[in-house]
Write a protein that holds these residues in place. Structure first.
Motif, short mmCIF file in Angstrom:
data_model
loop_
_atom_site.label_atom_id
_atom_site.label_comp_id
_atom_site.label_asym_id
_atom_site.label_seq_id
_atom_site.Cartn_x
_atom_site.Cartn_y
_atom_site.Cartn_z
N VAL A 210 29.86 -15.94 7.63
CA VAL A 210 28.86 -16.19 8.66
C VAL A 210 27.50 -16.45 8.03
CG1 VAL A 210 27.56 -15.14 10.56
CG2 VAL A 210 30.04 -14.91 10.47
N ALA A 211 27.12 -15.61 7.06
CA ALA A 211 25.83 -15.79 6.39
C ALA A 211 25.74 -17.17 5.74
CB ALA A 211 25.63 -14.69 5.36
N ALA A 212 26.85 -17.62 5.16
CA ALA A 212 26.86 -18.94 4.52
C ALA A 212 26.75 -20.05 5.55
CB ALA A 212 28.14 -19.10 3.69
N GLU A 213 27.36 -19.87 6.72
CA GLU A 213 27.26 -20.86 7.78
C GLU A 213 25.80 -21.07 8.20
OE1 GLU A 213 30.18 -22.57 9.87
OE2 GLU A 213 30.31 -22.48 7.69
N PHE A 214 25.07 -19.95 8.32
CA PHE A 214 23.67 -20.06 8.72
C PHE A 214 22.81 -20.61 7.59
CE2 PHE A 214 25.28 -17.52 12.12
CZ PHE A 214 24.46 -17.81 13.19
N ALA A 215 23.13 -20.23 6.36
CA ALA A 215 22.39 -20.77 5.22
C ALA A 215 22.60 -22.28 5.12
CB ALA A 215 22.82 -20.08 3.94
N ARG A 216 23.82 -22.71 5.42
CA ARG A 216 24.15 -24.13 5.37
C ARG A 216 23.31 -24.92 6.37
NH1 ARG A 216 28.93 -27.54 6.82
NH2 ARG A 216 29.35 -26.07 8.49
N ALA A 217 22.99 -24.27 7.49
CA ALA A 217 22.16 -24.90 8.52
C ALA A 217 20.67 -24.62 8.31
CB ALA A 217 22.58 -24.41 9.90
N GLU A 218 20.37 -23.98 7.17
CA GLU A 218 18.99 -23.62 6.82
C GLU A 218 18.35 -22.74 7.89
OE1 GLU A 218 16.98 -27.30 6.04
OE2 GLU A 218 17.96 -27.56 4.09
N ARG A 219 19.14 -21.78 8.36
CA ARG A 219 18.65 -20.80 9.33
C ARG A 219 18.88 -19.39 8.77
NH1 ARG A 219 18.23 -22.15 14.62
NH2 ARG A 219 17.25 -20.07 14.75
N LEU B 217 34.88 -18.09 14.90
CA LEU B 217 33.66 -17.51 14.32
C LEU B 217 32.72 -18.62 13.89
CD1 LEU B 217 32.41 -14.78 13.60
CD2 LEU B 217 33.56 -14.92 11.38
N ALA B 218 33.26 -19.67 13.30
CA ALA B 218 32.43 -20.81 12.89
C ALA B 218 31.86 -21.53 14.10
CB ALA B 218 33.26 -21.78 12.06
N ALA B 219 32.67 -21.67 15.15
CA ALA B 219 32.21 -22.37 16.35
C ALA B 219 31.09 -21.62 17.06
CB ALA B 219 33.39 -22.58 17.30
N ILE B 220 31.22 -20.29 17.18
CA ILE B 220 30.17 -19.54 17.86
C ILE B 220 28.92 -19.49 17.01
CG2 ILE B 220 30.78 -17.24 17.02
CD1 ILE B 220 29.73 -18.18 20.61
N SER B 221 29.06 -19.49 15.69
CA SER B 221 27.89 -19.55 14.81
C SER B 221 27.15 -20.87 15.03
CB SER B 221 28.32 -19.42 13.35
OG SER B 221 28.91 -18.17 13.09
N ARG B 222 27.89 -21.95 15.12
CA ARG B 222 27.27 -23.26 15.35
C ARG B 222 26.58 -23.29 16.71
NH1 ARG B 222 31.34 -25.84 14.12
NH2 ARG B 222 32.26 -26.19 16.17
N GLN B 223 27.23 -22.71 17.73
CA GLN B 223 26.62 -22.67 19.06
C GLN B 223 25.33 -21.87 19.04
OE1 GLN B 223 29.11 -21.15 22.25
NE2 GLN B 223 27.31 -20.57 23.44
N LEU B 224 25.36 -20.76 18.34
CA LEU B 224 24.18 -19.90 18.26
C LEU B 224 23.04 -20.61 17.55
CD1 LEU B 224 23.09 -17.09 18.90
CD2 LEU B 224 24.04 -16.30 16.73
N SER C 285 20.15 -9.19 19.42
CA SER C 285 19.99 -9.39 20.86
C SER C 285 20.34 -10.82 21.24
CB SER C 285 18.56 -9.06 21.29
OG SER C 285 17.63 -9.91 20.65
N GLU C 286 20.01 -11.78 20.38
CA GLU C 286 20.38 -13.17 20.65
C GLU C 286 21.89 -13.36 20.54
OE1 GLU C 286 16.51 -15.72 19.19
OE2 GLU C 286 17.68 -14.67 17.67
N VAL C 287 22.52 -12.66 19.61
CA VAL C 287 23.97 -12.71 19.51
C VAL C 287 24.60 -12.15 20.78
CG1 VAL C 287 25.98 -11.76 18.31
CG2 VAL C 287 24.03 -12.57 17.00
N HIS C 288 24.10 -11.03 21.26
CA HIS C 288 24.63 -10.42 22.48
C HIS C 288 24.50 -11.36 23.68
CE1 HIS C 288 25.66 -6.32 21.22
NE2 HIS C 288 24.65 -6.43 20.37
N SER C 289 23.39 -12.08 23.77
CA SER C 289 23.19 -12.98 24.91
C SER C 289 24.14 -14.17 24.86
CB SER C 289 21.73 -13.47 24.95
OG SER C 289 21.44 -14.28 23.82
N VAL C 290 24.39 -14.68 23.65
CA VAL C 290 25.29 -15.82 23.51
C VAL C 290 26.75 -15.42 23.72
CG1 VAL C 290 26.21 -17.50 21.86
CG2 VAL C 290 23.76 -17.15 22.03
#
Length: 328
Positions: free
Chosen positions: A142-151, A172-179, A197-202
């Motif tokens: 998950v951390a790598a997915e967000f790093a890949r998107a520079e987030r 897991l990859a799909a929800i990371s992308r949606q988030l 909190s943003e994870v909980h809302s999504v």
């Protein structure tokens, strides 16, 4: 042959991506293709699929060119490659072309072992695309997915995502992308780290109804909350076996951090996870932990066929864990 992570693999004359986890393999190939494009936008891309890789197919795309342009050559299904291509690759490994980045994807099985052994002997970089099972590895994904998107994403938010969607890496990859998409700021605004909190809302409450949330509440001794979460999970169709497995995993982790000299490296867990578990472990004694682990073991035995009512077995386990926590 040296193993490298998919999110940090670099271009090389030959790279092997080996394993049955398609998502990891695809991520590695995407990264290498992107690196090749970044190094030279004019790079020629070639793909040698099993049904199109006849005699001499590799030499046609990898032989030295008059203009010396770089080439990116992908063999997406090495385990299904025809014998002619395998023989070519065995020769090519001995003297790869400097202007070619050859990426070989082997999706498991015993076919092509001679070539795999030759690649290992040659010291070719290898991306391990084995199935991701450990929670820590899923959190790293998950951390790598967000790093890949520079987030950026906070550690507790990573944990919440894995707790909610960790059973399926593609999900897991799909929800990371949606988030990432849902929290992308307007142009000119700076993106802030994603919070739990943003994870909980999504995830729309899914986190709260997972077995891991039940485990967290039970370990904290919040019996009413744990039973409510358990009921939500069961109403949503959660099977008793994985619920018990998740709670057993949490309880074992809690017990491990109480061992003398335990640290993040020896336990194979992130520092922040060790700190959180160590903080909770202060509320447990050796006796209460033993009592809770005994309740988990009994429930595990019952939900796998030894009990008449698996749902009641899980409920009783949760109550016993909570009461062990309060008794100390």
């Amino acid at each position: 042959m040296s193993d490298v992570e998919w999110h940090s693999v670099a271009l090389a004359p030959i790279v092997l991506v080996h394993g049955t986890e398609a998502l990891i393999a695809d991520r590695a190939v995407q990264r290498l293709r992107k690196l090749a494009k970044a190094a030279d936008p004019s790079v020629a891309i070639h793909e040698l699929s099993a049904d199109a890789a006849g005699v001499g197919a590799l030499s046609q795309v990898a032989s030295p060119s008059l203009f010396g342009e770089p080439r990116f050559v992908l063999v997406p299904d090495l385990q299904s490659a025809p014998d002619a291509l395998v023989l070519e690759l065995l020769e090519y490994v001995k003297s790869p072309e400097p202007e070619v980045a050859l990426v070989l994807v082997h999706r498991g099985g015993n076919r092509g072992k001679k070539l795999l052994d030759a690649l290992k002997k040659a010291g070719v970089p290898r991306v391990d695309a084995s199935p991701v099972k450990r929670a820590g590895d899923k959190q790293a994904f998950v951390a790598a997915e967000f790093a890949r998107a520079e987030r950026r994403i906070q550690p507790d938010a990573v944990t919440a995502l894995v707790d909610a969607f960790g059973t399926d890496l593609a999900e897991l990859a799909a929800i990371s992308r949606q988030l990432i998409e849902d929290t992308t700021p307007d142009e000119g605004e700076q993106a802030t780290p994603i919070t739990s909190s943003e994870v909980h809302s999504v995830t729309a409450g899914r986190v709260e109804s997972t077995a891991f949330a039940v485990a967290d509440a039970a370990i904290a001794g919040r019996e009413q909350e744990a039973l409510q979460l358990l009921q939500q999970a069961q109403l949503a169709g959660a099977d008793p076996v994985p619920i018990v497995a998740a709670i057993a995993s949490k309880m074992r982790s809690l017990a491990k951090v109480t061992a003398p000299g335990a640290n993040a490296r020896t336990l194979g867990m992130p520092d922040w996870m060790l700190r959180n578990l160590s903080r909770e472990a202060r509320n447990w004694s050796s006796r209460s932990l033993a009592r809770a682990l005994e309740a988990v073991a009994r429930a595990d035995h019952e939900v796998k066929g030894a009990g008449r009512d698996p749902r009641w077995s899980v409920q009783r386990m949760v109550m016993e864990i909570c009461r062990a926590r309060r008794a100390r």
